[in-house]
Each structure stands twice: as structure tokens, then as C-alpha cells.
Design an enzyme around this catalytic site. Structure first.
Site: not given
Ligand code: GUN
Length: 305
Positions: A67, A111, A134
Site C-alpha cells: 500500500k 489492517q 475501508d
Molecule cells: N485484511 C484483508 N483485507 C483487508 C482490507 O481490505 N482492509 C483491511 N483493513 N484489512 C484487510
């Protein structure tokens, strides 16, 4: 007519399965976003993302690093806040409170998964809905369900962009989602069921309580595989001409130097020649998730003007 020799019982097949790569879709969207970032820069605005990583889950570490790289490449700002696996819920809430009011950050990403002793729902609730890129805050979940989304969860949004880019018909089609997670399965349902340009589908969700998934996948025009179980969907579970989106990114241990390889929820080889199309793993949905995170963060930066 062709034969799919990789199927154990030598199936006669007649379909040339199209491989739906994510990169061309992601690149096209990123080109547009890059222009939006340039325009914002003329107003001295740099879209900023705060990523919070708790603990040392190896897959999460890789995601957060990727990211950061993608954000920097497009001249956006990204900072990762790393907390140890022993961090208290109170410390995490304190960090979120400070990020909520920090104007450098237009998006906050926590995350997942979090260590089991932390109440994920309580912590997600603490993130300002205006910075919830998100789309996991209950307010944003509600907006999506009511058909007026603010932030759409990144992976399901990426799936919709793939369906659009490759012109896969959705309206009136029977879409079967396998998996009911808050991250993919449920928001996927909320998108596909809406009377949107890409949507208006009949939607079935299968999950661990479904006695026989095959009964449903056999009837599907589109399958969205998001259960997190390697090779769950096999050629004998689908009908000819189905379009398959494989959201699974599963680490399977092997003898390679790296010690593992990535596999989807669909047994790729067994559906070739039967399915009309399928997204590969890796290289399908994967590249879309970060692109949509970028898109949500840029949207958020504009909302703050
Ligand atoms: N863990 C797996 N996929 C995601 C996601 O799209 N966002 C977040 N914050 N954690 C994740």
C-alpha cells in the site's frame, strides 16, 4: 470441442476460458487518479493515508508495505503506524483518536485481522466515518446497504470494476457469492443487489452453514469465490459458461525457496474449458484492492476541501 485433460474424469469441454487480469483495469483507474492527484497538488493538497498495523502477521505486513509503495508512486502520502502484538485496546483507541483529527490524513486504514484479544468492532467504530476509506464503519456499511454508498469496501469495489471493464453482464443474472465476511462477502452482496448500472443481480450467499454449495454454484451465471479456502471450487461444481471472480489469496506451504505459493479459492486448472472467464490468482482481484483504496483516499481528500 476440446478435452480438459486435467480433470480426473476427462471432461468434454467447448469453451475458451478468458483470463480476466486485474492489472489493465488497475492501470486504467490509476491513470485517472494520477491526474486527480495533480489537480489536488495545485491546491496544496496531498491525499494522505494512515495505515495501522498491529502485530506481525506476515501477510498483513506484505499488504501494508505494498500500500505504501503504490501511494508513494502516485505522489500521495502514506504513513504506517506499527504497534506490537501486545498493544492494549486503549493505546490503539488513543492512536485512532489522534489520527481522526490530524489534517495530514484523509484516510485511516486498520489492517485486519487484529489480535484476538482486541474487539475489532469496537475499534472500527472509533475511526471517523469521514476517514473510513475501508468502508467498514457501521455508518458506511449502512450507507452502502441503503444504496447510497460513501466509501465502498476496496476489494468488492475492485470486483465491480473488473466486471465493468470486461463487460460481464450482471443485471438479471444469478450471482453466487461463496463466503460471508464483512470485508468481501457481505459488501459484495450489497453492491450486486442494488439497482446500479452494474448490479441488479439475483444474489445467493453460500457459507459454512450451506449444506451443499455445489447445488448453488451449478446454477450460477457468476461465481464470486471469497471463502478463504484454497481450491474450494472445482470444475465439477460449475456449469458451462459461468464467469468466475476468485477473490481468495491463500498461502499454501511448499518446498520452494519462499516456502509457500499463492492459490485462489478456485481450482484454476479444473475450470478451464468450462468457465467463460476467470480471474487468476495472483494477478486478478489482488491489484484492484490497493487501487480502490487509493481511489477512496483521493475521494476523501476532495471531501475535506
Ligand atoms: N485484511 C484483508 N483485507 C483487508 C482490507 O481490505 N482492509 C483491511 N483493513 N484489512 C484487510
Amino acid at each position: 470441442m476440446k478435452w480438459n485433460q486435467r480433470n480426473s474424469d476427462l471432461l468434454m469441454v467447448s469453451v475458451e476460458t478468458q483470463i480476466l487480469k486485474g492489472k489493465p483495469v488497475a492501470d486504467a483507474i490509476k491513470a485517472k487518479l494520477s491526474h486527480e492527484v495533480e489537480v489536488l497538488a495545485t491546491q496544496n493538497i496531498i491525499p494522505g493515508l494512515a495505515a495501522i498495523l498491529v502485530g506481525d502477521d506476515p501477510a498483513s505486513q506484505v499488504y501494508v508495505r505494498s500500500k505504501q509503495k503504490v501511494f508513494e508512486k502516485i505522489n500521495c502520502y502514506s504513513e504506517t503506524f506499527r504497534l506490537s502484538a501486545e498493544t492494549t485496546e486503549a493505546k490503539l483507541l488513543e492512536l485512532i483518536s489522534s489520527l481522526n483529527v490530524n489534517p495530514k490524513f484523509h484516510g485511516i486504514l486498520l489492517q485486519l485481522p487484529l489480535p484476538s484479544y482486541i474487539d475489532s468492532q469496537k475499534v472500527l467504530l472509533a475511526i471517523s466515518p469521514e476517514k473510513d476509506v475501508d468502508g467498514f464503519h457501521p455508518i458506511n456499511v449502512g450507507y452502502l446497504l441503503s444504496g447510497e454508498p460513501h466509501f465502498i469496501p476496496c476489494t468488492p469495489n475492485g470486483v465491480m470494476k473488473i466486471l465493468k471493464h470486461y463487460d460481464i453482464p450482471v443485471s438479471g443474472k444469478h450471482t453466487v457469492i461463496v463466503g460471508r465476511s464483512n470485508i468481501v462477502g457481505k459488501p459484495m452482496f450489497a453492491l450486486l443487489v442494488q439497482k446500479f448500472e452494474k448490479g441488479n443481480a439475483t444474489v445467493t450467499i453460500c457459507h459454512t452453514g450451506t449444506p451443499d454449495i455445489k447445488v448453488h454454484t451449478k446454477q450460477a451465471d457468476i461465481i464470486i469465490a471469497a471463502a478463504g479456502i484454497p481450491n474450494l471450487i472445482t470444475g465439477d461444481m460449475i456449469s458451462e459458461g459461468v464467469d468466475i471472480i476468485d477473490v481468495g489469496i491463500n498461502r499454501v506451504n511448499d518446498d520452494s525457496e519462499r516456502g509457500y505459493h499463492l492459490t485462489g479459492d478456485v481450482n484454476f486448472d479444473s475450470v478451464l474449458g468450462i468457465a467463460n472467464s476467470i480471474t487468476p490468482v495472483p494477478g486478478g482481484v489482488g491489484p484492484m484492492t490497493i487501487t480502490m483504496l487509493l481511489s477512496n483516499t483521493i475521494q476523501s481528500a476532495k471531501n475535506f476541501i
